[in-house]
Design a protein around this motif. Structure first.
Motif, short mmCIF file in Angstrom:
data_model
loop_
_atom_site.label_atom_id
_atom_site.label_comp_id
_atom_site.label_asym_id
_atom_site.label_seq_id
_atom_site.Cartn_x
_atom_site.Cartn_y
_atom_site.Cartn_z
N LEU A 1 0.83 -1.21 0.00
CA LEU A 1 0.00 0.00 0.00
C LEU A 1 0.86 1.25 0.00
CD1 LEU A 1 -2.90 -0.82 2.43
CD2 LEU A 1 -2.95 -0.65 -0.04
N VAL B 1 2.18 1.89 -3.48
CA VAL B 1 1.15 2.42 -4.37
C VAL B 1 0.88 3.88 -4.04
CG1 VAL B 1 -1.28 2.27 -5.01
CG2 VAL B 1 0.06 0.21 -4.78
N LEU C 1 -7.56 15.77 -3.89
CA LEU C 1 -8.05 14.46 -3.47
C LEU C 1 -7.01 13.36 -3.63
CD1 LEU C 1 -10.62 13.55 -2.18
CD2 LEU C 1 -11.34 12.65 -4.37
N PRO C 2 -6.34 13.26 -4.78
CA PRO C 2 -5.32 12.19 -4.90
C PRO C 2 -4.27 12.29 -3.80
CG PRO C 2 -5.72 13.18 -7.03
CD PRO C 2 -6.47 14.00 -6.03
N LEU D 1 -5.80 11.20 -0.44
CA LEU D 1 -5.98 9.75 -0.41
C LEU D 1 -4.65 9.02 -0.29
CD1 LEU D 1 -8.75 9.34 -3.10
CD2 LEU D 1 -8.96 8.94 -0.66
N ILE E 1 -3.49 9.19 3.26
CA ILE E 1 -4.26 8.26 4.11
C ILE E 1 -3.79 6.84 3.88
CG2 ILE E 1 -6.55 7.32 4.55
CD1 ILE E 1 -7.73 9.99 3.95
N LEU E 2 -3.52 6.50 2.61
CA LEU E 2 -3.07 5.15 2.31
C LEU E 2 -1.72 4.85 2.96
CD1 LEU E 2 -3.95 4.18 -1.35
CD2 LEU E 2 -4.50 2.99 0.75
N LEU F 1 -2.49 4.09 6.51
CA LEU F 1 -3.11 2.77 6.66
C LEU F 1 -2.10 1.67 6.40
CD1 LEU F 1 -6.56 3.37 4.97
CD2 LEU F 1 -6.13 2.93 7.37
N LEU G 1 -0.93 -1.26 8.94
CA LEU G 1 -0.95 -2.69 8.60
C LEU G 1 0.40 -3.33 8.86
CD1 LEU G 1 -2.91 -3.43 5.32
CD2 LEU G 1 -3.15 -4.51 7.54
N LYS H 1 -7.85 -3.91 6.96
CA LYS H 1 -7.56 -4.22 5.56
C LYS H 1 -8.70 -3.77 4.66
CE LYS H 1 -4.26 -7.85 4.98
NZ LYS H 1 -3.95 -9.27 4.95
N VAL I 1 -10.80 -1.26 5.14
CA VAL I 1 -10.74 0.19 4.98
C VAL I 1 -9.61 0.56 4.02
CG1 VAL I 1 -10.27 2.35 6.16
CG2 VAL I 1 -11.75 0.68 7.22
N ALA I 2 -8.47 -0.12 4.19
CA ALA I 2 -7.32 0.18 3.33
C ALA I 2 -7.66 -0.05 1.87
CB ALA I 2 -6.12 -0.66 3.75
N PHE J 1 -9.91 2.57 0.39
CA PHE J 1 -9.21 3.79 0.02
C PHE J 1 -8.38 3.60 -1.24
CE2 PHE J 1 -9.92 7.31 2.73
CZ PHE J 1 -10.51 6.77 3.87
N LEU J 2 -7.88 2.39 -1.42
CA LEU J 2 -7.17 2.11 -2.67
C LEU J 2 -8.11 2.27 -3.85
CD1 LEU J 2 -4.53 1.25 -3.89
CD2 LEU J 2 -5.15 -1.12 -3.51
N LEU K 1 -10.71 4.17 -3.91
CA LEU K 1 -10.97 5.61 -4.04
C LEU K 1 -9.85 6.27 -4.82
CD1 LEU K 1 -12.26 6.58 -0.48
CD2 LEU K 1 -13.55 6.59 -2.58
N LEU K 2 -8.61 5.88 -4.50
CA LEU K 2 -7.48 6.48 -5.21
C LEU K 2 -7.55 6.15 -6.70
CD1 LEU K 2 -4.89 8.11 -4.92
CD2 LEU K 2 -3.66 5.99 -4.59
N THR L 1 -9.65 8.33 -8.89
CA THR L 1 -9.26 9.69 -9.26
C THR L 1 -8.48 9.73 -10.57
OG1 THR L 1 -7.18 9.58 -8.03
CG2 THR L 1 -9.10 10.42 -6.86
#
Lengths: 151, 500, 324
Positions: free
Chosen positions: A15, A18, A42-43, A46, A49-50, A53, A57, B169, B171-172, B175-176, B178-179, B182
């Motif tokens: 993640l 990416v 937004l990108p 996001l 946030i990724l 996250l 993890l 996982k 939620v993660a 969001f992926l 969502l990305l 875009t």
């Protein structure tokens, strides 16, 4: 500190990678303000946030016992995905009549239990069925054999 | 009331002409057969079959098109259950439990339940439209960008709930998604974002490309690695149709799903997408044993399928009453109507009543036809499942390739699907679930647009989402659902920590 | 040796002769529509194409290649073989506004095409939400100028017809507005009917039924004459803004090295389609405007495209808009 769940750690790292690509690609975009949000806001949000996250993890992977890393196979992905790519490259220049059986053959090679002649025959019949259905019955503009029939 | 009956009578007399019945039947049959093909969803199907309708008069053409639409929806559900490939956003939920049921030899039951549930939902929705069409449109108009945004946020909460594994996982991966949504051209400025300079990405990632890649191709790859579990049906097929017991269990979910789907379907802007997700969430939360979900719980098929179909029907309301298509499929319908010289709008109901009511009546007839066509077909599909996997997967591969190519006649799409296939494989290796990603992706576009629209209209005030009552209410429900979803996990962690 | 060479040449000549002797068209013709199926351009293309199939004796098959405001499909068409079996339906956006909107555009509307002829155009209307406080166009313009900070103008995305035509409108009345972007005409229209946005400029096809049903109100139509589909809506000329004259025109193009004889045949088929009463009726029902005989020649289309590019360039550059 031992890695208790390699899969979680790997997932988290995936993640983060990416998200990093997202941040890198979106770097030149204007973020703007909240009133007039630019394309970059937004990108970027996001991606950030990724990263968080993903970090959570990975951290979890160090703390909690979980699944181990799974082995990545090579044969499957190469032949299946390769078949799709080849189909995409062939369908317009040489048409469905060739691209179809080629894709079927290539894809089938992903499975060790494949028999060449059986698959070839199957591929040809299947392609013929598709041509009849999509081209003639439905009138889809998909090239069949431009080198032979002109369309 | 007398008015309503009179109108319905007019509708049925129009719809029950021999020609129109035949057209309805043909549409349903063809739509189902095409919709079944993996990679081909309702939009692609309708676009493909549109020219077929040119030979007929407008009313007949529309009846046929509607038939194709339902048929394609149902065909998409069939593929979702049989081979785990969602043709459209609304089928994503069906794969969760539907395919599991198929693996347990209960494919027939799943398909039958979906058909019956869809029929009941469709019938109720038809009455809904007939009786409440006009007033419901007023409701829909209350939804401005702020309300839509809050609705989408609620949708994301559903995505968290329907995940099977760890919440983090889920939620993660949302969001992926969502990305990924875009990627494409920014709506306001026209700038390209995250496209890596690839022209094919200028309009964003196509849903079908993403779904086909991370579900279809990745699924094939997964099956190839697990030869023991890959033959879709092991051993005896079992029942072909749902038993009384199955039906009893499905009835309540069907009712609830119909309600949810019908209401969400009216909202222009793809509210119908949320129907199946909302239904699945509801069923999972009120079930006595939620752990059954994700492993072949029949409620997880009955409810969402009913919601799916109800939404598909009520989505016609904004189209027929206002002339504004609520989603891409309806936009195609508008185009089709226009080509036939009928321009949809507020006056169609009064100026062309036989068309309006004929369509409504034929909706119900279409649902009936689907039931009649599909129940016998269940046996055929299930038998197809017995084809040895080594022949089946290349066939699925080929259909996916053709299906993806035909969406936009673009070979680049097929190559991109392969790329997402690799991504899907990676997701699977890392223990992520693909379904929440797809939902995040679908909602992402809508969320960003509506968020920016709302912010522009409110001139930068965040408070607009809470100030507007409908929007505020939706956000409150979202918060509640998230709490309910996350709380058990938190408690579990605490207990585990305690024990250590 | 010589006799063999002559025989070979004769055989080759025969084969070549047979190949070229195949009259055009000898197989279906692909008509690329650079937008999604069901939209106004697609509808016009299908209506016209249906009749052209009859004249040409071969099916005209519509292929939708949507993307990037229509430029994806046009790029594909422009780079196709110029043998007459691939043509495309361009419009005001792809062949007028595109050079100004897309700096990296891969084609030149004035050079990379063999123009066939104008098909139907759809007039643009200035419309507002139904309870907007202005009785006619003059009052409307005054009101929006005075309240420019509060007014919300909707459009269907940068590069769409509603965007470029409203940009022209803003340019001509000399005011900038807060523009709210929607994904397509449907959502924009929906927001306007619901009263969340104030006004927009769009093609008549998308709006005619809503206007008739009273869901939105129309202030003017940007053509010299009133439309038979909406006889009560004044023209911009009548309403006091004669300089705002714009139509979302649609036209057929072929790749630039298509032989003149084939272009002439296509132009003839198009002309016959536009003369056919059935086709005319369907186009009129949409509110479409059919060009006069003089405006249907390939030459006049070529000049028209040049004029359009020249027209949109300064307007869009002044608004500071590019799609990249």
């Amino acid at each position: 500190m031992t890695v208790k769940s390699p899969q979680e750690v790997a997932a988290g790292l995936f993640l983060i990678v990416v998200a990093a690509i997202g941040l890198w690609q979106g770097a030149e975009l204007a973020a703007g303000s909240l009133n007039q949000m630019g394309p970059g806001m937004l990108p970027r949000a996001l991606s950030v946030i990724l990263v968080v996250l993903g970090g959570a993890l990975a951290l979890d992977g160090f703390l909690e016992k979980g699944a181990g890393l799974e082995r990545w196979h090579v044969r499957g992905p190469v032949f299946i995905l390769g078949a799709a790519v080849v189909f995409g490259l062939l369908v317009r220049p040489v048409g469905l009549a060739i691209a179809g059986p080629v894709a079927v053959l290539l894809g089938a090679m992903a499975d060790k239990g494949t028999k060449f002649v059986e698959t070839l025959v199957f591929g040809v019949i299947l392609t013929a069925f598709c041509v009849g259905l999509f081209k003639y019955a439905l009138g889809l503009p998909i090239p069949v054999a431009p080198w032979l029939l002109g369309y | 009331m007398g008015d309503l009956l009179g109108n319905l009578a007019l509708g049925f007399s129009t719809a029950l002409s021999i020609q129109n019945i035949l057209l309805c039947f043909t549409g349903c049959l063809v739509g189902t057969l095409i919709g079944v093909l993996p990679g081909v969803g309702p939009i692609a199907t309708i676009a493909m079959l549109l020219p077929l309708t040119f030979k007929v008069d407008p009313t007949g053409a529309l009846i046929m098109l509607a038939g194709i639409y339902y048929g394609a929806q149902y065909g998409g559900s069939t593929t979702a259950i049989l081979v785990n490939i969602p043709g459209e956003a609304t089928s994503v939920v069906t794969v969760l439990d539907g395919h599991q049921m198929a693996k347990q030899g209960r494919a027939g039951v799943a398909l039958g339940t979906a058909a019956i549930g869809s029929f009941i939902a469709g019938s109720v929705a038809t009455v809904f439209i007939a009786a409440l069409g006009k007033p419901l449109t007023e409701l829909a108009l209350l939804f401005g960008p702020a309300e839509y945004f809050s609705l989408m946020v609620l949708g994301l909460a559903f995505a968290v709930v329907l995940a099977r594994g760890s919440v983090l996982k889920a939620v993660a991966v949302i969001f992926l998604g969502l990305l990924l949504s875009t990627v494409g051209t920014d709506l306001e400025t026209g700038e390209e974002r995250l496209t890596f300079g690839i022209p094919d990405l200028a309009d964003g990632i196509d849903f079908a490309v993403l779904a086909m890649g991370i579900f279809g191709f990745a699924e094939i790859l997964r099956n190839l690695e697990n030869p023991e579990t890959r033959d879709v049906v092991r051993g005896a097929i079992g029942r072909l149709l749902p038993s009384k017991e199955d039906l009893k269990r499905s009835l309540a979910p069907i009712a609830r799903g119909t309600g949810l789907g019908a209401i969400l379907g009216i909202l222009p802007g793809n509210g119908a997408v949320l129907g199946p997700f909302a239904s699945y969430t509801l069923e999972k939360k009120i079930a006595k044993d939620p752990s059954r979900f994700g492993k072949g719980a029949i409620e997880g098929v009955a409810g969402p399928e009913a919601a799916n179909n109800a939404g598909a029907q009520t989505a016609f309301i904004p189209l027929l009453t206002l002339g504004i298509p609520p989603n891409a499929v309806m936009a195609l319908m508008v185009g089709a109507m226009t080509i036939h010289g009928v321009i949809p709008g507020p006056q169609v109901m009064t100026k062309n009543p036989s068309l309006f009511w004929g369509m409504i009546a034929s909706m119900w007839i279409g649902n009936l036809m689907l039931l009649i066509i599909n129940l016998p077909l269940v046996g055929l599909w299930v038998r197809l499942l017995k084809v040895p996997y080594r022949l089946m997967f290349p066939a699925i591969l080929l259909f996916c390739c053709i299906g993806i190519y035909s969406i936009n006649n673009n070979p680049g799409d097929v190559i991109m699907t392969a790329f997402f296939g690799l991504a899907g494989y990676a997701l699977y290796k890392f223990g992520f679930e693909p379904a929440p990603l797809l939902l995040g992706f679908v909602l992402g576009k809508l969320m960003e647009e509506t968020f920016r629209q709302a912010m522009v209209i409110s001139r930068g005030s965040f408070m607009t989402f809470v100030e507007r009552p409908l929007s505020g209410a939706l956000l409150a429900i979202t918060a509640a659902i998230l709490v309910i979803a996350v709380l058990p996990n938190v408690r579990k962690r605490r207990e585990e920590a305690f024990q250590e | 040796m010589l006799t063999r060479m002559i025989a070979a040449a004769a055989a080759l000549g025969l084969v070549a002769g047979v190949a070229t002797a195949q009259p055009y068209p000898s197989r279906p013709i692909t008509l690329i529509v650079p937008f999604a199926a069901g939209g106004p351009t697609d509808v016009v293309a299908r209506i016209v194409g249906e009749h052209m199939s009859k004249t040409l004796g071969q099916q005209v098959v519509v292929e939708n290649v949507a993307g990037a405001g229509g430029t994806t499909g046009i790029t594909r068409g422009a780079t196709s073989k110029g043998d007459g079996y691939t043509i495309m339906m361009g419009h005001m956006g792809t062949h007028g506004a595109a050079p100004a909107l897309y700096p990296k555009l891969k084609y030149d509307p004035t050079k990379d095409f063999a123009p066939i002829g104008l098909a139907a155009g759809t007039p643009i209307l200035i419309v507002a939400k139904k309870d907007y406080p202005a009785k006619d166009l003059k009052e409307f313009v005054a009101h929006v100028k005075a309240n420019a900070a509060k007014v919300n103008q909707a459009h269907a995305g940068v590069g769409s017809v509603s965007f470029t035509t409203c940009t022209l409108f803003n340019h001509q009345i000399g005011t900038k507005f807060t523009q709210v972007a929607f994904r397509g005409t449907g959502p924009a229209l929906n927001a306007m009917v619901g009263g969340q946005v104030d006004f927009m400029c769009d093609q008549i096809v998308n709006l005619v039924e809503q206007i008739k049903g009273g869901a939105i109100r129309a202030y003017a139509i940007a053509t010299p004459e009133r439309s038979p589909a909406l006889p009560d809506v004044p023209t911009t000329k009548e309403a006091g803004m004669p300089e705002y004259e714009v139509s979302a025109w649609n036209a057929l193009f072929a790749p630039k090295d298509t032989p003149a004889a084939i272009v002439a045949k296509l132009n003839d088929a198009l002309d016959k389609a536009l003369d056919d009463p059935g086709t005319r009726q369907r186009l009129h029902d949409l509110g479409g405007v059919i060009p006069t005989k003089a405006g249907r020649t390939s030459a006049s289309l070529g000049k028209f495209v040049e004029a359009e590019v020249a027209r949109w360039n300064p307007v869009l550059k002044a608004a500071g808009v590019t799609a990249e």
